[in-house]
Design a protein around this motif. Structure first.
Motif, PDB file in Angstrom:
ATOM      1  N   LEU A   1      37.258  36.065  33.124  1.00  0.00           N
ATOM      2  CA  LEU A   1      37.220  36.823  31.876  1.00  0.00           C
ATOM      3  C   LEU A   1      36.213  36.223  30.899  1.00  0.00           C
ATOM      4  CD1 LEU A   1      38.325  38.945  29.872  1.00  0.00           C
ATOM      5  CD2 LEU A   1      40.123  37.287  29.281  1.00  0.00           C
ATOM      6  N   ARG A   2      36.230  34.900  30.767  1.00  0.00           N
ATOM      7  CA  ARG A   2      35.277  34.247  29.864  1.00  0.00           C
ATOM      8  C   ARG A   2      33.841  34.562  30.264  1.00  0.00           C
ATOM      9  NH1 ARG A   2      39.252  30.135  30.571  1.00  0.00           N
ATOM     10  NH2 ARG A   2      40.335  29.627  28.607  1.00  0.00           N
ATOM     11  N   GLU A   3      33.569  34.520  31.579  1.00  0.00           N
ATOM     12  CA  GLU A   3      32.219  34.806  32.054  1.00  0.00           C
ATOM     13  C   GLU A   3      31.838  36.271  31.833  1.00  0.00           C
ATOM     14  OE1 GLU A   3      29.551  32.915  33.587  1.00  0.00           O
ATOM     15  OE2 GLU A   3      30.724  31.588  32.292  1.00  0.00           O
ATOM     16  N   ILE A   4      32.784  37.162  32.098  1.00  0.00           N
ATOM     17  CA  ILE A   4      32.515  38.594  31.916  1.00  0.00           C
ATOM     18  C   ILE A   4      32.244  38.896  30.451  1.00  0.00           C
ATOM     19  CG2 ILE A   4      33.549  40.900  32.054  1.00  0.00           C
ATOM     20  CD1 ILE A   4      35.026  39.882  34.590  1.00  0.00           C
ATOM     21  N   ARG A   5      33.025  38.304  29.565  1.00  0.00           N
ATOM     22  CA  ARG A   5      32.814  38.522  28.141  1.00  0.00           C
ATOM     23  C   ARG A   5      31.445  38.006  27.703  1.00  0.00           C
ATOM     24  NH1 ARG A   5      34.769  41.826  25.181  1.00  0.00           N
ATOM     25  NH2 ARG A   5      34.963  40.471  23.347  1.00  0.00           N
ATOM     26  N   ARG A   6      30.970  36.942  28.373  1.00  0.00           N
ATOM     27  CA  ARG A   6      29.676  36.353  28.015  1.00  0.00           C
ATOM     28  C   ARG A   6      28.515  37.218  28.502  1.00  0.00           C
ATOM     29  NH1 ARG A   6      25.898  33.227  30.329  1.00  0.00           N
ATOM     30  NH2 ARG A   6      27.079  33.057  32.280  1.00  0.00           N
ATOM     31  N   ILE A   7      28.596  37.692  29.771  1.00  0.00           N
ATOM     32  CA  ILE A   7      27.443  38.394  30.352  1.00  0.00           C
ATOM     33  C   ILE A   7      27.472  39.898  30.101  1.00  0.00           C
ATOM     34  CG2 ILE A   7      27.193  36.638  32.149  1.00  0.00           C
ATOM     35  CD1 ILE A   7      28.432  38.627  34.134  1.00  0.00           C
ATOM     36  N   ALA A   8      28.671  40.443  29.827  1.00  0.00           N
ATOM     37  CA  ALA A   8      28.794  41.891  29.619  1.00  0.00           C
ATOM     38  C   ALA A   8      29.811  42.164  28.520  1.00  0.00           C
ATOM     39  CB  ALA A   8      29.203  42.586  30.915  1.00  0.00           C
ATOM     40  N   PRO A   9      29.474  41.837  27.278  1.00  0.00           N
ATOM     41  CA  PRO A   9      30.471  41.938  26.193  1.00  0.00           C
ATOM     42  C   PRO A   9      30.980  43.348  25.935  1.00  0.00           C
ATOM     43  CG  PRO A   9      28.265  41.463  25.328  1.00  0.00           C
ATOM     44  CD  PRO A   9      28.187  41.304  26.809  1.00  0.00           C
ATOM     45  N   ARG A  10      30.222  44.378  26.373  1.00  0.00           N
ATOM     46  CA  ARG A  10      30.683  45.747  26.153  1.00  0.00           C
ATOM     47  C   ARG A  10      31.644  46.234  27.239  1.00  0.00           C
ATOM     48  NH1 ARG A  10      25.403  49.136  23.948  1.00  0.00           N
ATOM     49  NH2 ARG A  10      25.019  47.837  22.084  1.00  0.00           N
ATOM     50  N   THR A  11      31.728  45.507  28.342  1.00  0.00           N
ATOM     51  CA  THR A  11      32.662  45.886  29.405  1.00  0.00           C
ATOM     52  C   THR A  11      34.087  45.578  28.954  1.00  0.00           C
ATOM     53  OG1 THR A  11      31.065  45.543  31.187  1.00  0.00           O
ATOM     54  CG2 THR A  11      33.391  45.382  31.768  1.00  0.00           C
ATOM     55  N   ARG A  12      34.967  46.558  29.065  1.00  0.00           N
ATOM     56  CA  ARG A  12      36.363  46.360  28.679  1.00  0.00           C
ATOM     57  C   ARG A  12      37.151  45.828  29.880  1.00  0.00           C
ATOM     58  NH1 ARG A  12      38.011  48.611  23.730  1.00  0.00           N
ATOM     59  NH2 ARG A  12      36.153  48.976  22.486  1.00  0.00           N
ATOM     60  N   VAL A  13      37.983  44.841  29.638  1.00  0.00           N
ATOM     61  CA  VAL A  13      38.751  44.199  30.702  1.00  0.00           C
ATOM     62  C   VAL A  13      40.240  44.433  30.477  1.00  0.00           C
ATOM     63  CG1 VAL A  13      39.292  42.041  31.889  1.00  0.00           C
ATOM     64  CG2 VAL A  13      36.975  42.433  30.993  1.00  0.00           C
ATOM     65  N   ILE A  14      40.899  44.979  31.483  1.00  0.00           N
ATOM     66  CA  ILE A  14      42.351  45.178  31.449  1.00  0.00           C
ATOM     67  C   ILE A  14      42.975  44.223  32.461  1.00  0.00           C
ATOM     68  CG2 ILE A  14      44.238  46.808  31.842  1.00  0.00           C
ATOM     69  CD1 ILE A  14      42.300  49.056  31.052  1.00  0.00           C
ATOM     70  N   MET A  15      43.818  43.330  31.977  1.00  0.00           N
ATOM     71  CA  MET A  15      44.436  42.331  32.848  1.00  0.00           C
ATOM     72  C   MET A  15      45.571  42.966  33.655  1.00  0.00           C
ATOM     73  SD  MET A  15      42.424  39.995  31.858  1.00  0.00           S
ATOM     74  CE  MET A  15      43.006  38.678  32.954  1.00  0.00           C
ATOM     75  N   PHE A  16      45.681  42.540  34.900  1.00  0.00           N
ATOM     76  CA  PHE A  16      46.739  42.996  35.795  1.00  0.00           C
ATOM     77  C   PHE A  16      47.643  41.799  36.024  1.00  0.00           C
ATOM     78  CE2 PHE A  16      47.638  46.018  39.484  1.00  0.00           C
ATOM     79  CZ  PHE A  16      47.914  47.075  38.636  1.00  0.00           C
ATOM     80  N   SER A  17      48.808  41.775  35.380  1.00  0.00           N
ATOM     81  CA  SER A  17      49.613  40.564  35.295  1.00  0.00           C
ATOM     82  C   SER A  17      50.956  40.706  36.007  1.00  0.00           C
ATOM     83  CB  SER A  17      49.869  40.221  33.826  1.00  0.00           C
ATOM     84  OG  SER A  17      50.754  39.140  33.694  1.00  0.00           O
ATOM     85  N   THR A  18      51.471  39.569  36.475  1.00  0.00           N
ATOM     86  CA  THR A  18      52.829  39.541  37.031  1.00  0.00           C
ATOM     87  C   THR A  18      53.831  39.429  35.894  1.00  0.00           C
ATOM     88  OG1 THR A  18      52.645  37.138  37.302  1.00  0.00           O
ATOM     89  CG2 THR A  18      52.136  38.519  39.230  1.00  0.00           C
ATOM     90  N   LEU A  19      54.995  40.002  36.091  1.00  0.00           N
ATOM     91  CA  LEU A  19      56.047  39.972  35.072  1.00  0.00           C
ATOM     92  C   LEU A  19      56.846  38.674  35.215  1.00  0.00           C
ATOM     93  CD1 LEU A  19      57.137  41.647  32.750  1.00  0.00           C
ATOM     94  CD2 LEU A  19      58.723  42.731  34.345  1.00  0.00           C
ATOM     95  N   THR A  20      56.175  37.560  34.912  1.00  0.00           N
ATOM     96  CA  THR A  20      56.780  36.232  34.969  1.00  0.00           C
ATOM     97  C   THR A  20      56.422  35.487  33.688  1.00  0.00           C
ATOM     98  OG1 THR A  20      54.830  35.208  35.989  1.00  0.00           O
ATOM     99  CG2 THR A  20      56.506  36.145  37.483  1.00  0.00           C
TER     100      THR A  20
END
Length: 352
Positions: free
Chosen positions: A67-86
């Motif tokens: 995520l940190r890298e994606i935010r750095r190289i493509a700040p306009r790309t929106r990221v939706i996290m896919f998380s476990t319910l833990t």
């Protein structure tokens, strides 16, 4: 123009499930699938997707590093996290949201293929669309309508409580508001953030570490105290009720409102009923219109309603609903909300 989506997950089952669900939508295009964070970063650099669905726990490079890298190289790309319910998944998701992830969904667990596909359709796909809103067609200006309420009048010294309603983009926004309230802030703050159980617990812990005020997940029956921030627990509506001169938290699992539990409207209604005109309601970034009818109750009792502006909202759904209904006394950028709250309560004279 279709929304271009990159799927990132180390599970071939999840990758296949997501591809199958998203490919059925005419306005979505799956442009690739990555098996780990490093591959995801390379594909983002090469393909420039509009939206990335990003797993957290992966080999080679984990989701938070990616995520940190994606935010750095493509700040306009929106990221939706896919998380476990833990608990661990909740803690890492809150961190991801603070780093700039657009939103999150929890992974289907122990469900049939049909149920899993339905959950993705109901939860993930609307968030993908919200991440890349279409530009609305120009509309002819509507004829002016008389305001429903009188012009706003901020009355320092008469307010006794703050209620905040927030959804998509909420954790990051709250981290820019709550820690900027001083430890001497003289009234309680009650927050409904649309989140499942465990996630609200982790949000409260994160905000508490950052804030001069005490921040906690609300508990049934506890007294409402000044200088404390209460966050509604996941899957419970939160209200405030009065018993004599004492006000206390009431949690319940009544039907979802506006598709949410917790929902903002029950909190705002209860604050209006319990505090009368001494309520400051704040409606911040989020999808949908939760909080609009509760804000109406606050206004009817003589309270004050603040809405976050469009430019600083991750999703301008909830604030827009309040503004277009003529209920917002003040429309403020995110950075001005904490200073305005301090200004409002600076000359406060009434006690809870």
């Amino acid at each position: 123009m279709r929304i271009r989506v990159l799927i990132v997950d180390d599970s071939p089952v999840i990758r296949r499930l997501l591809r199958e669900a998203l490919s059925k939508e005419a306005d979505l295009e799956v442009i690739g699938a990555a098996r780990d964070g490093r591959e995801a970063v390379e594909m983002v650099r090469a393909l420039r997707p509009d939206v990335v669905t990003l797993d957290i726990e992966m080999p080679v490079m984990d989701g938070l590093t990616a995520l940190r890298e994606i935010r750095r190289i493509a700040p306009r790309t929106r990221v939706i996290m896919f998380s476990t319910l833990t608990e661990k998944g909740a803690r890492e998701t809150i961190e991801a949201l603070s780093l700039g992830a657009f939103d999150f969904v929890t992974k289907p667990k122990g469900s049939s293929l049909t149920q899993s596909l339905q959950r993705i359709k109901e939860e993930l796909i609307p968030k993908i669309r919200a991440a890349m809103p279409r530009t609305p067609a120009p509309r002819l200006p509507a004829p002016p309508r008389p305001p429903v309420f009188k012009p706003p009048l901020v009355r320092p010294g008469v307010y006794a409580v703050v209620g905040i309603g927030i959804s998509t983009g909420g954790p990051k926004a709250l981290m820019e508001v709550i820690p900027r309230l001083p430890g001497t802030f003289p009234v309680p703050v009650l927050i409904v953030q649309h989140m499942p159980p465990m996630f609200t617990t982790q949000l409260a812990r994160s905000l508490d570490r950052l804030s001069p005020l005490r921040v906690k997940e609300a508990q049934q029956g506890e007294p409402v105290q000044k200088g404390t921030v209460y966050i509604a627990p996941g899957d419970y509506h939160m209200e405030v009720r009065a018993s004599g001169r004492t006000k206390h938290i009431h949690l319940h699992q009544g039907p979802p409102e506006n598709g949410c539990r917790p929902a903002v409207d029950p909190l705002f209604r209860s604050l209006a009923e319990t505090y009368g005109g001494a309520v400051v309601g704040v409606v911040m970034t989020g999808m949908g219109h939760d909080g609009r009818e509760g804000a109406r109750k606050i206004k009817e009792k003589g309270g004050l309603v603040i809405a976050q502006d469009e430019k600083t909202s991750t999703v301008f759904g909830m604030p827009r609903a309040v503004i277009e209904a003529g209920l917002a006394d003040l429309v403020l950028p995110l950075a001005e909300i904490p200073s305005k709250l301090q200004e409002i309560f600076l000359m406060r004279r009434r006690s809870i």
